[in-house]
Design a protein around this motif. Structure first.
Motif, PDB file in Angstrom:
ATOM      1  N   PHE A   1     -11.818  17.898 -31.277  1.00 21.75           N
ATOM      2  CA  PHE A   1     -10.752  17.249 -30.514  1.00 21.75           C
ATOM      3  C   PHE A   1     -10.111  16.133 -31.337  1.00 21.75           C
ATOM      4  O   PHE A   1     -10.053  14.970 -30.917  1.00 21.75           O
TER       5      PHE A   1
ATOM      6  N   ILE B   1      -4.746  16.907 -30.537  1.00 21.77           N
ATOM      7  CA  ILE B   1      -4.452  16.614 -29.138  1.00 21.77           C
ATOM      8  C   ILE B   1      -2.963  16.346 -28.973  1.00 21.77           C
ATOM      9  O   ILE B   1      -2.310  16.882 -28.073  1.00 21.77           O
TER      10      ILE B   1
ATOM     11  N   LEU C   1      -8.615  11.194 -24.916  1.00 21.06           N
ATOM     12  CA  LEU C   1      -9.733  11.912 -25.526  1.00 21.06           C
ATOM     13  C   LEU C   1     -10.938  11.894 -24.589  1.00 21.06           C
ATOM     14  O   LEU C   1     -11.622  12.905 -24.423  1.00 21.06           O
TER      15      LEU C   1
ATOM     16  N   ILE D   1     -10.485  14.483 -21.862  1.00 20.38           N
ATOM     17  CA  ILE D   1     -10.622  15.837 -22.401  1.00 20.38           C
ATOM     18  C   ILE D   1     -12.094  16.168 -22.631  1.00 20.38           C
ATOM     19  O   ILE D   1     -12.580  17.238 -22.261  1.00 20.38           O
TER      20      ILE D   1
END
Length: 167
Positions: free
Chosen positions: A10, A15, A67, A70
């Motif tokens: 990630f 992203i 983040l 996610i």
């Protein structure tokens, strides 16, 4: 591939790129008469149900994901392996496929059943004028349940009505 699912990086730039791609798709959908017709159909047929909501969300919503959010969603999804589907195609035996799934995902333990509310077909009528030469017409009817043999009649009817204008 299992490592990509189990241990994603990630990266912040990925992203951001993904957020930009989704924002572009949202813009494209908002300009598509066919998409607008489909969205209107789902909003009328399944009022106030999750299936009627846009699968992409809004540009503001997508741009605001962090983040941490996610990663939390990723962990939540892996916490419910009963909702994961793994599909194989090609030159692989069922035994080999099962062995690979057990090797890479066997430690994921199913949670208690989380059955959602059944869909309720409501129906309705949505009309929107536009300034192009394209007509998008969608009809929907409540369908028999999956195990009902009458559903095949509905499939035949769908093909007859939507299979095109040519014989």
């Amino acid at each position: 591939l299992a490592d990509v699912i189990r241990n994603p990086v990630f990266a912040p730039d990925e992203i951001k790129n993904t957020q930009d791609r989704i924002a572009y798709m949202i813009d494209e959908e908002n300009q598509s008469p066919a998409h607008k017709a489909g969205a209107g159909f789902y909003n009328a047929a399944f009022t106030d149900q999750a299936i009627a909501a846009s699968s992409l969300g809004t540009k503001d919503l997508v741009a605001g994901f962090t983040l941490a959010q996610i990663r939390a969603k990723h962990a939540e999804l892996l916490a419910h392996p009963e909702n994961i589907v793994i599909s194989f195609a090609g030159d692989i035996t069922a035994a080999k496929a099962e062995q690979l799934v057990k090797t890479y995902f066997g430690d994921l333990k199913p949670a208690a059943s989380r059955a959602g509310a059944p869909l309720r077909f409501i129906g309705g009528d949505v009309r929107e004028a536009n300034n192009n030469n394209q007509l998008n017409l969608i009809f929907g009817f409540e369908a028999p349940p999956l195990g009902d043999p009458k559903r095949y009649h509905l499939i035949m009817l769908k093909e007859l009505l939507s299979g095109g204008m040519s014989p």
